[in-house]
Design a protein around this motif. Structure first.
Motif, PDB file in Angstrom:
ATOM      1  N   ALA A 141      34.326  44.493  43.165  1.00 48.85           N
ATOM      2  CA  ALA A 141      33.116  43.667  43.091  1.00 48.85           C
ATOM      3  C   ALA A 141      33.388  42.325  43.763  1.00 48.85           C
TER       4      ALA A 141
ATOM      5  N   HIS B  68      36.348  28.299  44.205  1.00 50.09           N
ATOM      6  CA  HIS B  68      36.066  26.850  44.215  1.00 50.09           C
ATOM      7  C   HIS B  68      34.591  26.561  43.970  1.00 50.09           C
TER       8      HIS B  68
ATOM      9  N   LYS C   7      31.516  33.313  55.717  1.00 52.39           N
ATOM     10  CA  LYS C   7      30.508  32.410  55.149  1.00 52.39           C
ATOM     11  C   LYS C   7      29.905  33.091  53.939  1.00 52.39           C
TER      12      LYS C   7
ATOM     13  N   ARG D  48      34.484  36.517  46.515  1.00 55.52           N
ATOM     14  CA  ARG D  48      35.809  36.670  45.915  1.00 55.52           C
ATOM     15  C   ARG D  48      35.971  38.111  45.434  1.00 55.52           C
TER      16      ARG D  48
ATOM     17  N   VAL E 106      37.291  41.192  43.625  1.00 52.31           N
ATOM     18  CA  VAL E 106      38.053  41.475  42.405  1.00 52.31           C
ATOM     19  C   VAL E 106      37.970  42.963  42.075  1.00 52.31           C
ATOM     20  N   ALA E 107      39.017  43.441  41.402  1.00 50.03           N
ATOM     21  CA  ALA E 107      39.034  44.791  40.845  1.00 50.03           C
ATOM     22  C   ALA E 107      40.133  44.780  39.785  1.00 50.03           C
ATOM     23  N   ALA E 108      40.108  45.759  38.928  1.00 47.54           N
ATOM     24  CA  ALA E 108      41.151  45.840  37.893  1.00 47.54           C
ATOM     25  C   ALA E 108      42.513  46.017  38.571  1.00 47.54           C
TER      26      ALA E 108
ATOM     27  N   ASP F  24      43.316  49.426  39.759  1.00 51.94           N
ATOM     28  CA  ASP F  24      42.505  49.822  40.919  1.00 51.94           C
ATOM     29  C   ASP F  24      43.044  49.194  42.195  1.00 51.94           C
TER      30      ASP F  24
ATOM     31  N   ASN G 154      43.292  31.675  52.075  1.00 59.13           N
ATOM     32  CA  ASN G 154      42.314  32.559  51.447  1.00 59.13           C
ATOM     33  C   ASN G 154      41.077  31.725  51.146  1.00 59.13           C
ATOM     34  N   PRO G 155      39.922  32.063  51.744  1.00 58.95           N
ATOM     35  CA  PRO G 155      38.768  31.154  51.680  1.00 58.95           C
ATOM     36  C   PRO G 155      38.014  31.170  50.361  1.00 58.95           C
ATOM     37  N   ASN G 156      38.255  32.143  49.498  1.00 59.17           N
ATOM     38  CA  ASN G 156      37.404  32.254  48.318  1.00 59.17           C
ATOM     39  C   ASN G 156      38.124  32.710  47.066  1.00 59.17           C
ATOM     40  N   GLY G 157      39.439  32.927  47.152  1.00 61.40           N
ATOM     41  CA  GLY G 157      40.177  33.357  45.965  1.00 61.40           C
ATOM     42  C   GLY G 157      40.197  34.860  45.765  1.00 61.40           C
TER      43      GLY G 157
ATOM     44  N   LEU H 217      41.314  38.534  45.336  1.00 62.36           N
ATOM     45  CA  LEU H 217      42.589  39.051  44.849  1.00 62.36           C
ATOM     46  C   LEU H 217      43.350  39.719  46.007  1.00 62.36           C
TER      47      LEU H 217
ATOM     48  N   ASP I  72      44.258  38.680  48.618  1.00 65.80           N
ATOM     49  CA  ASP I  72      43.736  38.263  49.935  1.00 65.80           C
ATOM     50  C   ASP I  72      42.891  39.345  50.611  1.00 65.80           C
TER      51      ASP I  72
END
Lengths: 223, 770
Positions: free
Chosen positions: A100, A106, A140, A145, A147-149, A152, A170-173, A175, A177
């Motif tokens: 997701a 930030h 943009k 960002r 993310v996954a478990a 996964d 890494n522009p948005n955090g 996971l 990268d």
């Protein structure tokens, strides 16, 4: 080669995606979210933007658009699909790609020229690159960002399904990268950065993005 | 049950007291309304007059001065001038461009995010109303001291609002300004510009013609937001900060934006235009339905009737007067022939845009409004829209101006040693005004639509408008309130010259001017003098440069208590590129190129960045205005760019050569070895003077540049050669680019929060458990 570009209410980079298809040598075909059946196209691009204003969750409402039912069905049987930014969010919401996209770490929208490493050069959308290649395309987004478990993520890494990774920051955090992932068969690719904005020297930071659109032309011929 | 104040009731109750003062009307204005109508106004009529006769809508204090813009010689490029929603300019090949800048200052102070967001939304609808597809936005932002606590409240919200709205609309933000000064502490300035492109034949005007034609309201439903925004917020001085921002009392006067609805509205409108389904169109902005209906009717040939109860509402408890005054966003009003209504509604349905027929154009000359069958408005529309009060406000030269001008910066201590000069150089470049603006501009999408050729930090934004011919436009938006404070006449011209120069350095041919005039209270003669001088200066400057003023916006009452902001005329200049591929960037890319300074450098420090940053000083005279030299420089740049003789060009303005050299070097990380001794008698003047009509260019063919410049009558000074990873200036310590970049980029993140994130940490609850 006919490449469909879907316009949802609030799609913004549909004109850019169509231009990229054209510059790559394909024929862009405009697709409308409310249509029931997918026209005869060889591949589909879900463009960036703010479909439905990002209301509910980014991509959540568009994932349930009438046209998406046939996109999902055909994607499961091998139709190449590329989701860029909001399109990536739609693919995750539609269950075609794992994970997701959440609010940037930030909390700001961020637009910058971003260096990426192409991890997989054998998907339908990255065949024009070489594995390990460094490319620069714009990123943009406000909710980019990935993310996954943890389990996964491990599985994605093991199966080699990370297509592009952020390098030099890494522009948005996201996971690990992660900038983009692919389906198990390598036909569906979703990424947050915008290759369609890096297709002309005049308007982009590079022309590194064109490879996504030339790749699919070759992949469709080969298939 | 509330009694509806009908026309009939108004006739029968002539002496009923009415709250006209609370609505912002003066005693004599109320008397005039009674004279016009021959009776007291109904509550709904009073609401309409109060918002339409507000300073914001009627320009009652500024009108007598603004006429000078209309008196400028007509330019062949001007297709539509002042008076419409936005001016329209011919840019060649059958293309026309419309552009305008507008303020949303007061709302942005009260509620920064929504205030700024709806500022963008409003100007975009103005451009759309002309029949154009909006293609880019810019923003000019001014705040109080960068380190003031309230700036940390206002700035992040404003930036997020400008970005949030523009990004979601899919409009690239191609540039603007960011500046800080104590005088904006209680009055931040948020000026937004939008530019749109159309074919000549697509031009639309806001007027209601043809009896029987339907009035269609479409877009968002009408809610209780923004009621009286133009009269309560924008046309009054806040007594103190508490009244304006810190109490929630005025917050309902700020509109709430929904950019998603506006995006749908844009696409629906463009489809409606293309299918020829409207005869007239007007957006709903300040003063909402009062403004749209009275302006459409006033500009047309007949009257108009509206059934107000047909207006779709978000809040069913709204009174008729509130519906007429509501400034709910994302609404438009169209005049549609009866036979085309079905097609019109079908396009709206396709885009999920609600559309409702609320009335029709009539034969008469009245604007009438009914509420459930009862007449609540019956007025001559011109008296509401176009024949509001006009004031010749008293003007008086500010009492402190002579002292201010006598306080010459020549008396300030100057750096003398190389080390001192370098320290001052770093300080100016890393000051909040001089520092890297990435913290702000990263929050804006500059790529969407794929036609952005140049954006910030280049001097001008450049947008391609035709992919086959490569035709494009350039835009710059500039203001320098320190100059205008010292001399508003010259200040307005210096701002005009800067925007003109910024367009020229990109290689474009300047074509037209828009403006946003931000001033204090017009009821103060000293402020009115500043306003009158600035308008006169701008009009004279445009005449000399041969540019038409296509429109603009006036924002008055920018003051807290007795203290007005510095007069801040913000000027936008539009230019045309016959071939955008010839544009030049502001930065140095390659080593071994010759760096040249074009133009004359005099010892001019009044209102300079150096005096402000190093001494907190504002005094003396601003730099001399040299419009003939600006014209010569612009013509020279156009020639040099056209012949491919320069590889970069950067305008000199705030911070002088010091700022320009730093920015050119940092753009692509290319240093230079320079000798400034031929620029001026001393290194201090060379670095920090702010003389106008100057630019730095790089070239691989200095001989040809010199010949061309000599012919144009522009002085050329050779500064040195690009290359290396430092700025090496003779007699000054070497300035490594790494050190310069660190200072330049650190300022805004230190003030407003680091943009970096911790990678890999996952807050609880955000992990999907698929």
């Amino acid at each position: 080669m006919r490449i469909g570009v879907i316009t949802f209410p609030g799609s913004l980079d549909d004109v850019d995606a169509a231009r990229a298809v054209r510059l790559a040598g394909g024929e862009p075909v405009s697709l409308w979210h409310a249509d029931d059946h997918l026209e005869d196209v060889d591949a589909v691009v879900l463009p960036g933007g703010f479909s439905y204003g990002d209301y509910l969750r980014a991509g959540a409402i568009a994932a349930r658009a009438p046209l998406m039912h046939s996109v999902v069905a055909k994607a499961r049987s091998g139709l190449p699909v590329l989701g860029i930014c909001n399109g990536f969010q739609v693919l995750c919401e539609a269950g075609l790609l794992p994970g997701a996209l959440t609010r940037n770490g930030h909390l700001h929208f961020r637009n910058r020229d971003q260096a990426l490493r192409v991890e997989r050069a054998d998907t339908a959308w990255t065949g024009s690159y070489t594995a390990g290649q460094r490319i620069v395309v714009p990123v943009k987004n406000g909710e980019g960002r990935y993310v996954a478990a943890p389990a996964d993520l491990d599985r994605l890494e093991e199966e080699g399904r990370v297509v592009v990774r952020y390098v030099e920051g890494n522009p948005n955090g996201s996971l690990r990268d992660i900038a983009g992932v692919t389906s198990a068969d390598g036909r569906i690719v979703g990424l947050m950065p915008h290759p369609e904005h890096a297709v002309e020297d005049l308007t982009g930071p590079s022309t590194d993005g064109l490879g996504f659109f030339t790749s699919v032309l070759t992949a469709v011929v080969a298939a | 049950m509330i009694t509806v104040d009908t026309v009939e009731r108004a006739v029968g109750t002539p002496d009923e007291p009415q709250p006209y003062t609370e609505l912002g009307l003066k005693d004599d204005e109320y008397v005039r309304i009674r004279d016009i109508l021959g009776r007291r106004p109904t509550t709904a009529e009073l609401a309409m007059y109060s918002v339409m006769w507000s300073e914001h809508c009627s320009y009652k204090s500024s009108k007598v001065h603004l006429r000078q813009f209309g008196d400028l010689p007509r330019s062949e490029a001007l297709l539509v001038g002042i008076g419409e929603n936005a001016g329209v300019v011919d840019v060649g090949d059958g293309y026309a461009v419309t552009f305008k800048v507008e303020s949303h200052n007061h709302p942005s102070y009260v509620e920064p995010y929504q205030g700024a967001a709806t500022g963008v939304g409003g100007i975009v609808r103005d451009i759309l109303t002309m029949g154009a597809r909006p293609v880019a936005v810019m923003d000019s932002l001014r705040f109080g001291r960068a380190d003031a606590p309230d700036t940390a409240r206002v700035l992040p919200g404003v930036v997020a609002g400008v970005g949030g709205y523009g990004n979601c609309l899919g409009l690239p933000n191609i540039g603007g300004e960011l500046s800080f000064d104590e005088c904006y502490a209680g009055n931040p300035l948020v000026n937004a510009l939008c530019v749109g492109v159309m074919r000549h034949e697509d031009l639309r005007l806001a007027k209601a013609e043809g009896a029987g034609n339907r009035v269609v309201l479409f877009g968002a439903r009408t809610g209780g937001d923004g009621i009286g925004g133009v009269s309560v917020l924008a046309s009054e001085t806040f007594a103190d900060a508490a009244e304006a921002g810190l109490s929630p009392a005025k917050r309902p006067s700020v509109q709430v934006g929904d950019p998603f609805t506006e995006k749908l509205l844009i696409e629906a409108c463009l489809e409606i235009f293309a299918a020829g389904l409207v005869t007239g169109i007007q957006d709903l902005g300040g003063a909402g339905l009062s403004c749209a209906t009275s302006e459409l009717a006033s500009a047309g040939t007949g009257g108009m009737h509206v059934d107000l109860d047909r207006v779709p509402l978000r809040d069913s408890t709204l009174t008729p007067a509130e519906i007429l005054m509501s400034e709910s966003q994302e609404r438009m009003c169209a005049i549609v022939e009866p036979g085309k209504v079905d097609d019109f509604l079908a396009v709206c349905r396709r885009w999920d845009v609600q559309a409702t027929v609320i009335g029709e154009v009539t034969d008469g000359d009245r604007l009438t409004v009914d509420w459930h069958g009862e007449r609540i408005v019956d007025v001559p529309p011109r008296t509401v829209a176009h024949e509001g009060p006009v004031y010749e406000r008293p003007v008086q030269r500010p009492a402190d101006l002579d002292d201010l001008r006598a306080d010459d910066p020549a008396a300030l201590p100057r750096p003398t040693t190389g080390a001192e000069l370098t320290a001052h150089w770093l300080a100016v470049v890393s000051s909040p005004d001089g520092a890297d603006k990435t913290w702000v501009t990263e929050q804006y999408d500059r790529y969407v639509r794929g036609n952005t050729v140049l954006a910030q930090p280049d001097d001008a934004g450049v947008v391609r408008i035709d992919e086959d011919t490569h035709r494009g436009i350039a835009l710059a938006l500039d203001g320098n309130a320190r100059y205008a404070r010292l001399d508003p006449y010259a200040g307005a011209q210096l701002n005009l010259a800067e925007a003109y120069r910024n367009v020229a350095v990109s290689g474009a041919r300047p074509l037209a001017v828009t403006n946003c005039l931000n001033f204090g209270s017009p009821e103060e003669p000293a402020v009115m003098w500043q306003f009158a001088e600035a308008v006169r200066g701008l009009a004279d400057g445009c005449r000399e440069l041969g540019l038409p003023v296509t429109g603009g916006n006036v924002s008055l009452y920018n003051q807290t208590g007795d203290v007005a902001i510095n007069p801040t005329p913000v000027i936008g200049v539009l230019g045309v590129h016959d071939d955008v591929r010839r544009r030049v960037p502001s930065g140095w890319r390659a080593a071994g190129e010759t760096v040249l300074l074009l133009g004359e450098t005099r010892a001019e420090f009044g209102g300079s960045a150096w005096a402000s940053v190093m001494h907190g000083h504002l005094g003396g005279r601003p730099p001399a205005v040299a419009l003939p030299a600006e014209k010569a420089l612009a013509a020279l740049l156009a020639g040099l760019v056209g012949e491919g003789l320069v590889t970069s060009a950067h305008d000199l303005s705030d911070g002088g050569l010091a700022q320009a050299l730093a920015e050119s070097a940092l753009r692509y990380g290319t240093g230079a070895a320079l000798d400034l001794s031929a620029v001026a008698g001393d290194a201090f003047t060379a670095l920090f003077s702010e003389s106008g009509a100057r630019a730095v260019v790089t070239t691989t063919d200095p001989g040809s540049v010199r010949v061309t410049a000599d012919w144009a009558g522009v002085r050329v000074t050779e500064l040195g050669t690009t290359g290396g990873d430092a700025l090496r200036v003779a007699d000054l310590p070497e300035l490594p680019l790494a050190e310069l970049r660190a200072a330049w980029t650190a300022t805004l993140p230190a003030l407003f929060g680091s943009p970096e994130v911790t990678v890999g940490s996952v807050p609880a609850g955000t992990v999907p458990t698929s």
